[in-house]
Design a protein around this motif. Structure first.
Motif, PDB file in Angstrom:
ATOM      1  N   VAL A  40       0.884  -1.168  -0.085  1.00 32.84           N
ATOM      2  CA  VAL A  40      -0.058  -0.038   0.127  1.00 32.84           C
ATOM      3  C   VAL A  40       0.888   1.405  -0.004  1.00 32.84           C
ATOM      4  N   ALA A  43       2.140   1.725  -3.441  1.00 37.63           N
ATOM      5  CA  ALA A  43       1.204   2.096  -4.501  1.00 37.63           C
ATOM      6  C   ALA A  43       0.549   3.554  -4.164  1.00 37.63           C
ATOM      7  N   ALA A  44       0.824   3.846  -2.912  1.00 35.41           N
ATOM      8  CA  ALA A  44       0.504   5.466  -2.618  1.00 35.41           C
ATOM      9  C   ALA A  44       1.834   6.423  -2.779  1.00 35.41           C
ATOM     10  N   ALA A  49       2.864   2.901   5.554  1.00 36.87           N
ATOM     11  CA  ALA A  49       1.689   2.730   5.652  1.00 36.87           C
ATOM     12  C   ALA A  49       1.205   1.760   6.982  1.00 36.87           C
ATOM     13  N   ILE A 173      -7.428   4.435  -4.361  1.00 34.13           N
ATOM     14  CA  ILE A 173      -6.111   3.622  -4.529  1.00 34.13           C
ATOM     15  C   ILE A 173      -5.775   3.450  -6.153  1.00 34.13           C
ATOM     16  N   GLY A 174      -4.868   3.923  -6.818  1.00 37.34           N
ATOM     17  CA  GLY A 174      -4.612   3.592  -8.200  1.00 37.34           C
ATOM     18  C   GLY A 174      -4.779   4.910  -8.879  1.00 37.34           C
ATOM     19  N   GLY A 183      -0.187   9.459  -1.998  1.00 35.84           N
ATOM     20  CA  GLY A 183       0.114   9.642  -0.851  1.00 35.84           C
ATOM     21  C   GLY A 183       0.790  10.889  -0.391  1.00 35.84           C
ATOM     22  N   PHE A 191      -7.343   4.964   2.994  1.00 38.48           N
ATOM     23  CA  PHE A 191      -7.931   3.868   2.188  1.00 38.48           C
ATOM     24  C   PHE A 191      -8.807   3.134   2.867  1.00 38.48           C
ATOM     25  N   LEU A 254      -3.941  -6.667  -4.244  1.00 39.80           N
ATOM     26  CA  LEU A 254      -3.083  -5.558  -4.658  1.00 39.80           C
ATOM     27  C   LEU A 254      -2.099  -6.017  -5.589  1.00 39.80           C
ATOM     28  N   MET A 257      -3.410  -5.095  -8.606  1.00 36.22           N
ATOM     29  CA  MET A 257      -4.348  -3.517  -8.702  1.00 36.22           C
ATOM     30  C   MET A 257      -4.130  -3.049 -10.100  1.00 36.22           C
ATOM     31  N   SER A 291      -9.724   6.966 -10.035  1.00 34.03           N
ATOM     32  CA  SER A 291      -9.440   5.602  -9.909  1.00 34.03           C
ATOM     33  C   SER A 291     -10.921   4.791 -10.427  1.00 34.03           C
TER      34      SER A 291
END
Ligand SMILES: *Cc1c(COP(=O)(O)O)cnc(C)c1O
Length: 382
Positions: A40, A43-44, A49, A173-174, A183, A191, A254, A257, A291
């Protein structure tokens, strides 16, 4: 019935769940929780996280960590899911409800500046709402249906008042903002991995931040504020941690994702193209890449049918369309909250119709949805 949004669990979800059972790591200590946090954060685009039991608890912890306290006001849009307002109340504060901008359905930076300039006084580094004498302690934009807010503009206003920004990025997310990862756009972002989100862990959430002190504090408070291996707890804590079982599903999600988010975007684009000459789709500002957690349309203001009637019609054809968020100022627990002008919110919120948008939606299913909506449109226009 073509459902509104169901999870796609065709990756390694069951394999990872079986691993939890076999190793007996089913609780909040376990390798999948750590893996989920690493994924996570990546991804951010964030340094840290912390996984939580839900998106709501992630928001609650985020607000506590930036110093929101009893009797404070937190500025947030009225147009959101009720969990955003609930988290503010859980932190002991009350929402101050502001309007969204029509181009993104997210907190309007001009409205934020207007509210702070017109209604607040800054004294001793504290922002005070003049009418009530209450302290304003944070700004909480919401990334509506996965669409980021205009964060450069919001951060500039918030920073000029020394206010921390906590983003409700529950479904985002994404997504990206001006090509940047989510982020670093806020001091803390939350999230959700609830069952209907693009990425799910059954139930769950996560906080992301670049601020190590914030991450450490959230980890501590969400794990009963335990000081060490013994039974000493140094403040009122919460049991808000994600379990390894949830994280096992989340990690498998994820891993996929990019393709799950790409599917959501393709679905949103297909609806937007199919209805482009007939009706508005959900907004997409030039500065954001949503997203596209939820897809849908906005019924015209002069339509002869309301959302509930169109939903009933679609349901009778096996298509699970639904209305969407009821703004907070129309919700019993929040109707008396402090609010500023909400003209934009009230102009569209009652006309939003969400359409089936599961990431595994097949194109022949989406064609069926488009046909059903097109037929319904003929009757609402006449
Ligand atoms: C889903 C959602 C939440 C709540 O997350 P939970 O995991 O259900 O607690 C909060 N805010 C928004 C905007 C959401 O879409």
């Amino acid at each position: 019935m073509i459902p509104l949004a169901v999870p796609d669990l065709t990756g390694r979800e069951s394999e990872y769940l079986a691993e939890c059972i076999e190793t007996t790591f089913v609780s909040s200590v376990g390798p999948f929780v750590e893996r989920l946090e690493t994924m996570v954060a990546a991804a951010a685009g964030s340094r840290f996280a912390v996984a939580t039991a839900s998106g709501t608890s992630a928001l609650h912890m985020s607000l506590l960590a930036v110093g929101v306290g009893r009797n404070d006001l937190v500025i947030m849009p009225s147009y959101t899911f009720v969990a955003s307002a609930n988290a503010v109340r859980h932190a002991g504060a009350d929402p101050w409800l502001l309007d969204v901008s029509p181009e993104s359905w997210t907190l309007d930076p001009a409205g934020l500046a207007h509210a702070l300039r017109g209604d607040c006084t800054v004294s001793d580094h504290t922002v005070i709402h003049r009418g009530t004498g209450r302290r304003v302690s944070a700004v909480m934009p919401v990334y509506t249906a996965g669409h980021p807010a205009d964060m450069d503009a919001l951060n500039e206003v918030a920073a000029s008042y020394g206010l921390p920004v906590v983003s409700d990025a529950a479904a985002a997310i994404g997504a990206t903002y001006r090509g940047r990862a989510l982020g670093p756009l806020a001091r803390v972002s939350a999230f959700s991995f609830n069952g209907n989100k693009t990425i799910t862990s059954g139930g769950g959430g996560a906080v992301v931040t670049d601020d190590e002190a914030v991450a450490t504090r959230i980890r501590h408070v969400s794990t009963t504020a335990r000081r060490g291996p013994g039974y000493v707890h140094d403040e009122v804590g919460y049991n808000y941690r994600m379990t390894n079982l949830q994280a096992a599903v989340g990690v498998a999600q994820l891993e996929r994702m990019d393709s799950l988010v790409a599917a959501k975007r393709r679905i949103a684009e297909t609806y937007a193209e199919a209805f482009s000459t007939l009706v508005e789709a959900f907004p997409h500002a030039a500065w954001a890449q949503s997203s596209d957690w939820m897809s849908g349309i906005v019924l015209p203001a002069d339509a002869s049918k309301n959302v509930d009637e169109v939903v009933a019609e679609l349901q009778s054809e096996g298509v699970d369309g639904r209305g969407f968020w009821v703004p907070m100022h129309h919700q019993p627990p929040y109707a008396n909250c402090l609010r500023s002008d909400l003209t934009v919110t009230d102009s569209f919120a009652g006309r939003v119709l969400t359409l089936p948008c599961s990431s595994a939606l097949a194109s022949h299913e989406q064609d069926r949805v488009i046909d059903a909506v097109t037929r319904a449109m003929r009757t609402w226009q006449s």
